[in-house]
Design a protein around this motif. Structure first.
Motif, PDB file in Angstrom:
ATOM      1  N   LEU A 352      22.653  26.222   7.166  1.00 61.66           N
ATOM      2  CA  LEU A 352      22.429  25.662   8.500  1.00 61.66           C
ATOM      3  C   LEU A 352      21.628  26.591   9.409  1.00 61.66           C
ATOM      4  O   LEU A 352      20.986  26.138  10.353  1.00 61.66           O
ATOM      5  CB  LEU A 352      23.771  25.370   9.174  1.00 61.66           C
ATOM      6  CG  LEU A 352      24.682  24.353   8.496  1.00 61.66           C
ATOM      7  CD1 LEU A 352      26.026  24.303   9.206  1.00 61.66           C
ATOM      8  CD2 LEU A 352      24.035  22.971   8.485  1.00 61.66           C
ATOM      9  N   GLY A 353      21.671  27.905   9.134  1.00 62.49           N
ATOM     10  CA  GLY A 353      21.084  28.882  10.033  1.00 62.49           C
ATOM     11  C   GLY A 353      19.606  29.111   9.793  1.00 62.49           C
ATOM     12  O   GLY A 353      18.903  28.294   9.184  1.00 62.49           O
ATOM     13  N   ALA A 354      19.158  30.269  10.260  1.00 64.94           N
ATOM     14  CA  ALA A 354      17.726  30.572  10.235  1.00 64.94           C
ATOM     15  C   ALA A 354      17.169  30.691   8.817  1.00 64.94           C
ATOM     16  O   ALA A 354      15.991  30.435   8.588  1.00 64.94           O
ATOM     17  CB  ALA A 354      17.466  31.861  11.011  1.00 64.94           C
ATOM     18  N   ALA A 397      27.931  19.379   5.722  1.00 65.03           N
ATOM     19  CA  ALA A 397      27.324  20.159   6.801  1.00 65.03           C
ATOM     20  C   ALA A 397      25.916  19.678   7.127  1.00 65.03           C
ATOM     21  O   ALA A 397      25.536  19.588   8.310  1.00 65.03           O
ATOM     22  CB  ALA A 397      27.292  21.633   6.423  1.00 65.03           C
ATOM     23  N   THR A 398      25.133  19.348   6.092  1.00 62.97           N
ATOM     24  CA  THR A 398      23.746  18.957   6.328  1.00 62.97           C
ATOM     25  C   THR A 398      23.622  17.501   6.779  1.00 62.97           C
ATOM     26  O   THR A 398      22.836  17.197   7.684  1.00 62.97           O
ATOM     27  CB  THR A 398      22.913  19.183   5.058  1.00 62.97           C
ATOM     28  OG1 THR A 398      23.548  18.545   3.940  1.00 62.97           O
ATOM     29  CG2 THR A 398      22.780  20.660   4.752  1.00 62.97           C
ATOM     30  N   THR A 399      24.397  16.606   6.189  1.00 64.14           N
ATOM     31  CA  THR A 399      24.278  15.188   6.557  1.00 64.14           C
ATOM     32  C   THR A 399      24.865  14.896   7.936  1.00 64.14           C
ATOM     33  O   THR A 399      24.435  13.969   8.618  1.00 64.14           O
ATOM     34  CB  THR A 399      24.952  14.279   5.505  1.00 64.14           C
ATOM     35  OG1 THR A 399      26.327  14.650   5.380  1.00 64.14           O
ATOM     36  CG2 THR A 399      24.260  14.405   4.163  1.00 64.14           C
ATOM     37  N   TYR A 406      30.099  26.192  14.959  1.00 69.06           N
ATOM     38  CA  TYR A 406      31.364  25.524  14.637  1.00 69.06           C
ATOM     39  C   TYR A 406      31.898  26.041  13.307  1.00 69.06           C
ATOM     40  O   TYR A 406      33.108  26.284  13.156  1.00 69.06           O
ATOM     41  CB  TYR A 406      31.138  24.017  14.573  1.00 69.06           C
ATOM     42  CG  TYR A 406      32.367  23.199  14.226  1.00 69.06           C
ATOM     43  CD1 TYR A 406      33.357  22.952  15.169  1.00 69.06           C
ATOM     44  CD2 TYR A 406      32.526  22.664  12.954  1.00 69.06           C
ATOM     45  CE1 TYR A 406      34.481  22.201  14.850  1.00 69.06           C
ATOM     46  CE2 TYR A 406      33.643  21.907  12.621  1.00 69.06           C
ATOM     47  CZ  TYR A 406      34.618  21.677  13.576  1.00 69.06           C
ATOM     48  OH  TYR A 406      35.721  20.940  13.255  1.00 69.06           O
ATOM     49  N   VAL A 407      31.002  26.223  12.347  1.00 66.16           N
ATOM     50  CA  VAL A 407      31.404  26.747  11.042  1.00 66.16           C
ATOM     51  C   VAL A 407      31.910  28.185  11.178  1.00 66.16           C
ATOM     52  O   VAL A 407      32.893  28.585  10.552  1.00 66.16           O
ATOM     53  CB  VAL A 407      30.237  26.672  10.042  1.00 66.16           C
ATOM     54  CG1 VAL A 407      30.623  27.297   8.703  1.00 66.16           C
ATOM     55  CG2 VAL A 407      29.805  25.225   9.845  1.00 66.16           C
ATOM     56  N   ASP A 413      38.929  23.935  10.570  1.00 69.34           N
ATOM     57  CA  ASP A 413      38.768  22.517  10.892  1.00 69.34           C
ATOM     58  C   ASP A 413      37.700  21.877  10.000  1.00 69.34           C
ATOM     59  O   ASP A 413      37.875  20.764   9.485  1.00 69.34           O
ATOM     60  CB  ASP A 413      38.381  22.352  12.359  1.00 69.34           C
ATOM     61  CG  ASP A 413      39.501  22.764  13.306  1.00 69.34           C
ATOM     62  OD1 ASP A 413      40.672  22.712  12.891  1.00 69.34           O
ATOM     63  OD2 ASP A 413      39.201  23.132  14.458  1.00 69.34           O
ATOM     64  N   PHE A 414      36.583  22.609   9.834  1.00 71.45           N
ATOM     65  CA  PHE A 414      35.506  22.131   8.974  1.00 71.45           C
ATOM     66  C   PHE A 414      36.005  21.954   7.541  1.00 71.45           C
ATOM     67  O   PHE A 414      35.763  20.928   6.899  1.00 71.45           O
ATOM     68  CB  PHE A 414      34.335  23.117   9.025  1.00 71.45           C
ATOM     69  CG  PHE A 414      33.236  22.837   8.031  1.00 71.45           C
ATOM     70  CD1 PHE A 414      32.225  21.940   8.324  1.00 71.45           C
ATOM     71  CD2 PHE A 414      33.219  23.468   6.792  1.00 71.45           C
ATOM     72  CE1 PHE A 414      31.214  21.673   7.411  1.00 71.45           C
ATOM     73  CE2 PHE A 414      32.224  23.212   5.867  1.00 71.45           C
ATOM     74  CZ  PHE A 414      31.208  22.309   6.186  1.00 71.45           C
ATOM     75  N   LEU A 415      36.728  22.958   7.026  1.00 68.02           N
ATOM     76  CA  LEU A 415      37.210  22.912   5.650  1.00 68.02           C
ATOM     77  C   LEU A 415      38.196  21.774   5.440  1.00 68.02           C
ATOM     78  O   LEU A 415      38.174  21.104   4.393  1.00 68.02           O
ATOM     79  CB  LEU A 415      37.865  24.247   5.286  1.00 68.02           C
ATOM     80  CG  LEU A 415      38.367  24.396   3.853  1.00 68.02           C
ATOM     81  CD1 LEU A 415      37.229  24.240   2.850  1.00 68.02           C
ATOM     82  CD2 LEU A 415      39.060  25.755   3.667  1.00 68.02           C
ATOM     83  N   ASP A 416      39.052  21.504   6.425  1.00 64.25           N
ATOM     84  CA  ASP A 416      40.006  20.401   6.295  1.00 64.25           C
ATOM     85  C   ASP A 416      39.292  19.068   6.130  1.00 64.25           C
ATOM     86  O   ASP A 416      39.717  18.205   5.347  1.00 64.25           O
ATOM     87  CB  ASP A 416      40.927  20.355   7.515  1.00 64.25           C
ATOM     88  CG  ASP A 416      41.992  21.440   7.476  1.00 64.25           C
ATOM     89  OD1 ASP A 416      42.179  22.042   6.402  1.00 64.25           O
ATOM     90  OD2 ASP A 416      42.623  21.697   8.521  1.00 64.25           O
TER      91      ASP A 416
END
Length: 463
Positions: A352-354, A397-399, A406-407, A413-416
């Motif tokens: 997601l990053g640079a 994450a991408t879609t 947030y990650v 929360d993301f992993l859940d």
């Protein structure tokens, strides 16, 4: 048996202030400008820290995981002193100690750290003493440190690298005026500390102040809903695990003494296990081999990040109370499940990053790393299950265009959300080669040297 070397605090501050490898940040206390807090940490890139610590005992002893020297008028004193930096207990170290390998195929830094961990343990046996092992759960939050400074009639409250002085909860907002984000975690920890002690009676509060004058207690700040890493906690608090005497060059006081103090004061603490006393180097390492496998294979739901092992020298085996032990060194063993989920998190951040690393390339690299990671022990589920989680995490994450922040801050929360999509079915490892072949076709022969070094940083590096 405790080492009680006297430390010249003024001379130490002078030396550290002139050291190019050290950063000293001074803060005038808002409610008393005659008091200055000097927060001390290494000023080198994170990936170079182990090399410095492994080569120089001065830095190991004096640039700890938390250091504040206070100037009160013409007096200079320790405000707090954390644990000495501790390192991974590698499987290769134990195998080498047991004579099952004639050498260690490791980097120079890792070989040096072998001596940092085991040299003092070996010397304890040479002196005819025994060595105890204590296993403490490694909680998954932010490092928190507390002491009481009677010269300022205030609590010194700190994250790993940033401290503040507060007499009461009302002093905390003074540190965030003007948008001083440096104090973000220190102020959160301070709020939690005052919440811990808010119901203490005046008598118990005075007892607490007396106990923590000239002593630092170390814990983990956990449970904040916006700062959940890999373990979910249902309450925001501090769980303590160690106490340090700043006047001593020992890393901490014996665990038995620290936990007796926590119990007496009613402070929450992490789970501790007394693993026993060992009378020989071989017996100790045979036990470590079994313990390493047990910790590595456990689930994060029960063992969290893993365990920190405290090795303590004791001269009295029979009828001991453990209070006279001398802590020689600490070392950590992480659960494989924690390390695998940690790798997934860092790869999601790099997607997601640079760096914009492709999902296929990231998955291919994850499979390779997971296999290497699990060569000596097995996680609670198959590697194929964690590959399934990784692929789902990258796609989710991408879609869904998940923000990288947030990650970073709310990965639990993301992993859940990802685990809901994956389900409980374990696919096994049959499809791993298919994944890798598909990944290689996508990534070709591109050099992966610029990919992430994504796993071994501590959680509490935000500052």
């Amino acid at each position: 048996m405790e080492s009680k070397d006297t430390v010249d605090v003024r001379a130490l501050l002078t030396r550290l202030s002139g050291d190019r490898n050290v950063k000293v940040v001074d803060t005038k206390v808002p409610f008393d400008s005659t008091v200055v807090l000097n927060d001390i940490s290494l000023s080198v890139p994170h990936h170079k820290e182990d090399a410095i610590f492994s080569n120089d005992a001065f830095y190991r002893d004096n640039v700890r995981r938390g250091n504040t020297i206070i100037e009160v008028g013409d007096k200079v004193l320790f405000g707090r002193r954390g644990l000495k930096k501790f390192f991974d207990l590698l499987h290769e170290y134990i195998i080498f100690n047991l004579g099952e390998k004639s050498g260690m195929r490791l980097k120079t830094v890792e070989k040096n750290l072998f001596h940092v961990i085991f040299d003092d343990i070996s010397k304890a046996f040479e002196r005819g003493n025994a060595v105890s092992i204590y296993k403490l759960v490694k909680a998954n939050g932010e490092n928190a440190q507390i002491s009481y400074v009677p010269q300022a009639n205030a609590w010194l409250i700190a994250s790993k690298n940033v401290s503040l002085l507060a007499r009461r909860a009302e002093d905390i907002p003074e540190y965030t005026k003007g948008g001083m984000s440096r104090f973000q975690f220190a102020t959160l920890i301070a709020e939690s500390w005052f919440n811990v002690i808010k119901d203490f009676t005046p008598e118990k509060l005075e007892e607490l102040k007396t106990e923590l004058s000239g002593k630092t207690i170390v814990g983990e700040y956990i449970g904040h809903p916006e700062h959940q890493h890999l373990i979910r906690y249902d309450k925001t608090t501090i769980h303590f695990f160690a106490a340090v005497d700043p006047a001593s060059n020992d890393t901490c006081i014996p665990p038995a003494a620290a936990y007796a103090m926590f119990e007496k004061l009613g402070l929450p603490c992490v789970q501790k296990e007394d693993c026993g006393i060992f009378k020989s180097f071989k017996a100790l390492n045979k036990y470590l081999l079994e313990l390493w496998d047990r910790i590595s294979s456990d689930e994060i739901a029960t063992s969290e990040e893993g365990s920190v092992l405290y090795f303590a020298e004791t001269s009295s085996v029979e009828g001991r109370d453990n209070f006279g032990d001398r802590v020689l060194v600490l070392a950590k063993v992480k659960t494989l499940e924690y390390r695998l989920f940690r790798k997934i998190r860092e790869k999601v951040k790099n997607i997601l990053g640079a760096k914009k690393i492709s999902t296929k390339r990231s998955l291919n690299k994850f499979i390779m790393e997971a296999r290497e990671l699990c060569e000596e022990s097995k996680p609670p589920k198959s590697i194929g299950y964690y590959v399934k989680v990784a692929e789902a995490a990258f796609n989710y994450a991408t879609t869904h265009h998940i923000p990288v922040g947030y990650v970073s801050n709310q990965f639990r929360d993301f992993l859940d959300e990802v685990l809901k999509r994956v389900g409980d079915e374990d696919p096994g490892d049959d499809n791993l080669d298919r994944h890798r072949r598909r990944g290689k076709k996508q990534s070709g022969n591109r050099n992966t040297d610029e990919d992430e070094d994504d796993e071994e940083e501590e959680e509490d590096e935000e500052e």
